[in-house]
Structure formats: structure tokens, C-alpha cells
Design a protein around this motif. Structure first.
Motif, PDB file in Angstrom:
ATOM      1  N   GLY A 327       0.976  -1.395   0.090  1.00 17.71           N
ATOM      2  CA  GLY A 327       0.035   0.069  -0.076  1.00 17.71           C
ATOM      3  C   GLY A 327       1.010   1.239  -0.162  1.00 17.71           C
ATOM      4  N   SER A 328       0.276   2.285  -0.747  1.00 16.70           N
ATOM      5  CA  SER A 328       1.199   3.692  -0.780  1.00 16.70           C
ATOM      6  C   SER A 328       0.915   4.483   0.117  1.00 16.70           C
ATOM      7  CB  SER A 328       1.131   3.929  -2.169  1.00 16.70           C
ATOM      8  OG  SER A 328      -0.376   4.435  -2.485  1.00 16.70           O
ATOM      9  N   GLY A 329      -0.581   4.361   0.804  1.00 21.79           N
ATOM     10  CA  GLY A 329      -0.938   5.332   1.738  1.00 21.79           C
ATOM     11  C   GLY A 329      -1.568   6.611   1.004  1.00 21.79           C
ATOM     12  N   LEU A 330      -1.831   6.188  -0.013  1.00 22.28           N
ATOM     13  CA  LEU A 330      -2.549   7.155  -0.929  1.00 22.28           C
ATOM     14  C   LEU A 330      -4.002   7.109  -1.317  1.00 22.28           C
ATOM     15  CD1 LEU A 330       0.373   8.338  -3.420  1.00 22.28           C
ATOM     16  CD2 LEU A 330      -0.661   9.662  -1.658  1.00 22.28           C
ATOM     17  N   GLY A 331      -4.424   5.940  -1.059  1.00 18.62           N
ATOM     18  CA  GLY A 331      -5.685   5.498  -1.602  1.00 18.62           C
ATOM     19  C   GLY A 331      -6.857   6.235  -1.039  1.00 18.62           C
ATOM     20  N   LEU A 332      -6.908   6.365   0.364  1.00 20.59           N
ATOM     21  CA  LEU A 332      -7.908   6.934   1.254  1.00 20.59           C
ATOM     22  C   LEU A 332      -7.696   8.611   1.056  1.00 20.59           C
ATOM     23  CD1 LEU A 332      -8.901   5.069   4.201  1.00 20.59           C
ATOM     24  CD2 LEU A 332     -10.053   5.326   2.241  1.00 20.59           C
ATOM     25  N   SER A 333      -6.568   9.049   0.983  1.00 15.13           N
ATOM     26  CA  SER A 333      -6.350  10.510   0.942  1.00 15.13           C
ATOM     27  C   SER A 333      -6.701  10.843  -0.629  1.00 15.13           C
ATOM     28  CB  SER A 333      -4.999  10.904   1.048  1.00 15.13           C
ATOM     29  OG  SER A 333      -4.004  10.272   0.211  1.00 15.13           O
ATOM     30  N   VAL A 334      -6.757  10.337  -1.553  1.00 20.68           N
ATOM     31  CA  VAL A 334      -7.049  10.205  -2.920  1.00 20.68           C
ATOM     32  C   VAL A 334      -8.737  10.417  -2.959  1.00 20.68           C
ATOM     33  CG1 VAL A 334      -7.389   9.593  -5.360  1.00 20.68           C
ATOM     34  CG2 VAL A 334      -5.086   9.806  -4.201  1.00 20.68           C
ATOM     35  N   VAL A 335      -9.402   9.560  -2.288  1.00 20.40           N
ATOM     36  CA  VAL A 335     -10.751   9.405  -2.230  1.00 20.40           C
ATOM     37  C   VAL A 335     -11.274  10.682  -1.704  1.00 20.40           C
ATOM     38  CG1 VAL A 335     -12.759   8.040  -1.094  1.00 20.40           C
ATOM     39  CG2 VAL A 335     -10.941   6.931  -2.300  1.00 20.40           C
ATOM     40  N   HIS A 336     -10.663  11.050  -0.392  1.00 20.72           N
ATOM     41  CA  HIS A 336     -11.213  12.158   0.301  1.00 20.72           C
ATOM     42  C   HIS A 336     -10.847  13.564  -0.595  1.00 20.72           C
ATOM     43  CE1 HIS A 336     -10.642  15.711   3.143  1.00 20.72           C
ATOM     44  NE2 HIS A 336     -11.312  14.873   3.858  1.00 20.72           N
ATOM     45  N   GLY A 337      -9.749  13.641  -1.311  1.00 20.85           N
ATOM     46  CA  GLY A 337      -9.829  14.788  -2.149  1.00 20.85           C
ATOM     47  C   GLY A 337     -10.772  14.788  -3.310  1.00 20.85           C
ATOM     48  N   ILE A 338     -11.115  13.598  -3.995  1.00 21.27           N
ATOM     49  CA  ILE A 338     -12.326  13.454  -4.879  1.00 21.27           C
ATOM     50  C   ILE A 338     -13.280  13.883  -4.534  1.00 21.27           C
ATOM     51  CG2 ILE A 338     -13.494  12.115  -6.397  1.00 21.27           C
ATOM     52  CD1 ILE A 338     -10.653  10.500  -6.889  1.00 21.27           C
ATOM     53  N   ILE A 339     -13.849  13.277  -3.242  1.00 20.58           N
ATOM     54  CA  ILE A 339     -14.993  13.595  -2.969  1.00 20.58           C
ATOM     55  C   ILE A 339     -15.177  15.214  -2.362  1.00 20.58           C
ATOM     56  CG2 ILE A 339     -16.613  13.142  -0.745  1.00 20.58           C
ATOM     57  CD1 ILE A 339     -15.383  10.183  -1.047  1.00 20.58           C
ATOM     58  N   LYS A 340     -14.076  15.676  -1.800  1.00 22.29           N
ATOM     59  CA  LYS A 340     -14.039  17.072  -1.444  1.00 22.29           C
ATOM     60  C   LYS A 340     -14.273  18.103  -2.870  1.00 22.29           C
ATOM     61  CE  LYS A 340     -11.332  20.625   1.034  1.00 22.29           C
ATOM     62  NZ  LYS A 340     -10.224  20.836   1.749  1.00 22.29           N
ATOM     63  N   SER A 341     -13.704  17.536  -3.944  1.00 22.91           N
ATOM     64  CA  SER A 341     -13.743  18.409  -5.010  1.00 22.91           C
ATOM     65  C   SER A 341     -15.282  18.152  -5.597  1.00 22.91           C
ATOM     66  CB  SER A 341     -12.689  17.897  -6.123  1.00 22.91           C
ATOM     67  OG  SER A 341     -13.165  16.592  -6.635  1.00 22.91           O
ATOM     68  N   HIS A 342     -15.964  17.325  -5.012  1.00 21.20           N
ATOM     69  CA  HIS A 342     -17.212  17.204  -5.958  1.00 21.20           C
ATOM     70  C   HIS A 342     -18.314  17.572  -4.644  1.00 21.20           C
ATOM     71  CE1 HIS A 342     -15.707  14.288  -8.496  1.00 21.20           C
ATOM     72  NE2 HIS A 342     -16.822  14.260  -9.189  1.00 21.20           N
ATOM     73  N   LYS A 343     -17.690  18.464  -3.629  1.00 18.77           N
ATOM     74  CA  LYS A 343     -18.478  19.006  -2.689  1.00 18.77           C
ATOM     75  C   LYS A 343     -19.463  17.963  -1.677  1.00 18.77           C
ATOM     76  CE  LYS A 343     -19.074  23.366  -5.383  1.00 18.77           C
ATOM     77  NZ  LYS A 343     -17.675  23.787  -4.820  1.00 18.77           N
ATOM     78  N   GLY A 344     -18.822  16.923  -1.661  1.00 12.89           N
ATOM     79  CA  GLY A 344     -19.353  15.856  -0.945  1.00 12.89           C
ATOM     80  C   GLY A 344     -18.605  15.636   0.380  1.00 12.89           C
ATOM     81  N   THR A 345     -19.075  14.488   1.146  1.00 18.62           N
ATOM     82  CA  THR A 345     -18.439  14.339   2.421  1.00 18.62           C
ATOM     83  C   THR A 345     -18.357  12.825   2.512  1.00 18.62           C
ATOM     84  OG1 THR A 345     -20.600  13.934   3.512  1.00 18.62           O
ATOM     85  CG2 THR A 345     -19.804  15.979   3.738  1.00 18.62           C
ATOM     86  N   ILE A 346     -17.218  12.432   3.290  1.00 14.68           N
ATOM     87  CA  ILE A 346     -17.113  10.850   3.508  1.00 14.68           C
ATOM     88  C   ILE A 346     -16.820  10.809   4.992  1.00 14.68           C
ATOM     89  CG2 ILE A 346     -14.448  11.266   2.959  1.00 14.68           C
ATOM     90  CD1 ILE A 346     -14.359   8.296   2.153  1.00 14.68           C
ATOM     91  N   ARG A 347     -17.256   9.929   5.653  1.00 14.47           N
ATOM     92  CA  ARG A 347     -17.109   9.163   7.070  1.00 14.47           C
ATOM     93  C   ARG A 347     -17.213   7.835   7.158  1.00 14.47           C
ATOM     94  NH1 ARG A 347     -22.441  11.193   6.867  1.00 14.47           N
ATOM     95  NH2 ARG A 347     -23.865   9.660   7.946  1.00 14.47           N
TER      96      ARG A 347
END
Length: 365
Positions: A327-347
Motif C-alpha cells: 500500500g502507498s498510503g494514498l488511496g483514502l487521501s485520494v478518495v477524500h480529495g475527489i469527494i471534497k472536489s465534488h463538494k461531498g463528504t466521507i465518514r
């Protein structure tokens, strides 16, 4: 059971004033990061202020927490006062006696007033706690946003610098394979080189997603086939661990304005993580719910879950609990960034009875 003398009445007033003084002291000296001892002290103090304190019980309900003093009987008479924080119901205080010995008239008007006063004091304390918690959360979010902004600029440069040599490695490896057609050992080594380069290129892609270098192509699409196709591509991964999966949509067609590639990336990353942490023969559930103002995507697994110790770090770039090389440790941070750019939320939250549940919301804009 009424008071029979002025002396008895005076004693009761002294008990009530003592309770108010003690509670004020408890609240003034309370530890806002651990209020349980304060609440326990308040319930004990209130019990001692009641007319027949030896037979009374006091219960204080605060959210999911229940604090009590005295022994509660199966059948009892009681009075109840609500506790509010910012004018919203938060809990209650209850005082009771065994019904076999007392009736509803046993409670003094002064005791009712005492409960109302304490409810206000406790509500004020909870408001202070919530304000401090919100301030700390805001501070952590601002610090994280600063770190991510700086890191985004750095990773954008790194991604561009790495792309050129990786393309060269892949290109020249392909040329070398043509020169060593009859050398199986050399071909095997070249395949390893190419696979490593491809893995590195995928990390670069994630870096570019994370740093928002890759331009978005937002369009209104039916997301059901996009998510279905993404899940179907992962069938071999499900099969390796003999995992079952359940994919459901609340409507036959759910339209959302998204970047199709990035939505696929989100589903891939979260489901691959769910597969990785799921036990053999486990089940993964993917639900897509079309609500009035947003679309909610739920991904649930039956793995070991996310501990409290690491829960605030999982969206940090380069943070991973996987072994080195997996694992690169980028998967969830990428997901977080994409959802934020879509003005969404993740929890994330616990999936009952075990595992993790990710809840993603995408506003209909």
C-alpha cells in the motif's frame, strides 16, 4: 409524609443549598475532557439533598450515558426534568422512590425547583464542552488543510518529474524484450522491471489525483452502470478470498454530476480496501441511495474495523496500515480529495456487528 416542623423545613433548605454549592464547585473544577466523574458527583450530591435520601434514587441520562445513585426499584414514582444544550434536548434528570411506600405527592416543590436549576447548570456545562470540542475539531481541520495544501504542491511537482523516467523505463524495456526473445530468464527479469514501473506509475497517478493536477470532466450521468462496471472488474479479487458481495440501488437510474473516472477511482479504492481487510468468506455490501438532495453511497465490510487510535489519520496521505509494498498510503487521501472536489463528504463508522462502514454523500448540484 409532609414535613411536620419548621426545623425539618430548615434542614431540607440547608441540604438543597449545600447541593447547589457542591454542584457549582464540581462544575467549576471539572475536567472538560472527562466529565464522567463530575456527573457521578452531581447525582450523588442530588440524592443526598432529597427528603428521604436513604430510599431515593437519582438517574441522569446524558446522550448514551446513564449515571445513577441509589437503588432503583422495579416500580417507582418519579419526577423528570429535561437537560438541554443550545435549546436542544440532550438528556434528563430523574428522582424516584419505591412505589410500595410513596406516592406522587412525596416530592417537594423545592426539590422540583432544585432539579430545574441543576438541569440548567448541567446544560451550560455541556454547551461549554461542545464549544471546546468544535474549536479543537476546527483547529485540526485547518492544520490538516494547511498540510495538504503544501503537500499537494510538492506532490504535483514530484508526479511530473517521475512520469518522464517511468515512460522511458517502460519504453526501453519493451525494446529490450524484442532483443531477448529467446532468453526466458532475461524476459522474466524485464517483466519484473516493467511491473515495478507500472506500479510506480499508478502511484504517480494517485499523486496527481491527490494534488488535483488532473482536470475534472464533470457531467450529469447515470452512476448505476459506472458503479456496476467498477464492481464487476473486481470479481477476481472477490473470488480469491471467496467473498460475497451485495450491490443494490434504490432506483433503476440515479443521475449525478460527477467526473466518471474519479467516481470509478473512489469505488475502486474503497472496495479494494474492503476486500483487503475482509476475512475469508466474508461479505461486502455496496448500497447506493437516491435521496432528495443528495446521493448516499455506503460500503460495508466485515473486517477488523478501524480503531480509535488511527481513525483520525486514515485520510492522511502516505498513512497506511498495510505491510511495506502492499500500500502507498494514498488511496483514502485520494478518495477524500475527489469527494471534497465534488463538494461531498466521507465518514466512517463501525459496521455492526463487526467491520467498517464508509458513508459517502454527493450533493445534487
Amino acid at each position: 409524609m409532609a414535613l411536620v416542623s419548621t426545623e425539618d423545613k430548615l434542614k431540607e433548605r440547608i441540604k438543597e443549598l449545600t447541593c447547589l454549592y457542591n454542584v457549582s464547585s464540581y462544575i467549576a473544577n471539572s475536567n472538560l475532557y472527562d466529565l464522567d466523574p463530575t456527573f457521578k458527583a452531581i447525582t450523588s450530591s442530588l440524592k443526598e439533598a432529597i427528603l428521604y435520601s436513604s430510599e431515593a434514587f437519582v438517574e441522569m441520562k446524558l446522550g448514551d450515558t446513564l449515571v445513577y445513585a441509589g437503588e432503583r426499584s422495579t416500580e417507582h414514582v418519579f419526577i423528570l426534568t429535561a437537560i438541554k444544550a443550545f435549546n436542544l434536548p440532550y438528556g434528563s434528570i430523574k428522582i424516584g422512590y419505591p412505589k410500595s411506600k410513596y406516592n406522587d405527592n412525596v416530592f417537594l416543590e423545592e426539590e422540583k425547583q432544585l432539579m430545574r436549576t441543576l438541569a440548567i447548570e448541567i446544560g451550560n456545562l455541556i454547551e461549554r464542552k461542545q464549544i471546546i470540542d468544535k474549536e479543537e475539531l476546527t483547529k485540526r481541520q485547518m492544520e490538516r488543510a494547511d498540510r495538504l495544501s503544501i503537500l499537494g504542491e510538492i506532490t504535483a511537482g514530484i508526479a511530473h518529474e517521475l512520469n518522464t523516467p517511468l515512460a522511458s523505463i517502460l519504453g526501453f524495456s519493451e525494446l529490450l524484450k524484442e532483443r531477448f526473445v529467446n532468453d526466458d530468464d532475461a524476459l522474466d527479469d524485464l517483466d519484473k522491471i516493467m511491473n515495478s514501473a507500472i506500479f510506480s506509475r499508478e502511484v504517480v497517478k494517485k499523486l496527481m489525483f491527490f494534488s488535483c493536477v488532473m482536470p475534472q470532466q464533470m457531467e450529469l450521468v447515470n452512476i448505476n452502470p459506472i458503479i456496476t462496471d467498477a464492481i464487476n472488474l473486481m470479481k477476481p479479487s472477490f473470488g480469491k478470498k471467496e467473498l460475497l458481495y451485495h450491490l443494490s440501488f434504490s432506483d433503476d437510474e440515479i443521475y449525478l454530476r460527477v467526473d466518471t473516472i474519479q467516481l470509478t477511482q473512489v469505488v475502486f479504492n474503497l472496495v479494494i480496501n474492503a476486500i483487503y481487510f475482509s476475512p475469508q468468506n466474508g461479505q461486502i455490501t455496496i448500497e447506493v441511495n437516491n435521496e432528495e438532495r443528495e446521493v448516499v453511497l455506503l460500503i460495508k465490510d466485515e473486517g477488523s474495523g478501524i480503531s480509535k487510535e488511527i481513525s483520525e489519520y486514515i485520510f492522511n496521505p502516505f498513512y497506511t496500515t498495510k505491510p511495506v509494498g502492499e500500500g502507498s498510503g494514498l488511496g483514502l487521501s485520494v478518495v477524500h480529495g475527489i469527494i471534497k472536489s465534488h463538494k461531498g463528504t466521507i465518514r466512517h463508522s463501525a459496521n455492526r456487528p463487526k467491520g467498517t462502514k464508509f458513508t459517502l454523500t454527493f450533493p445534487k448540484i
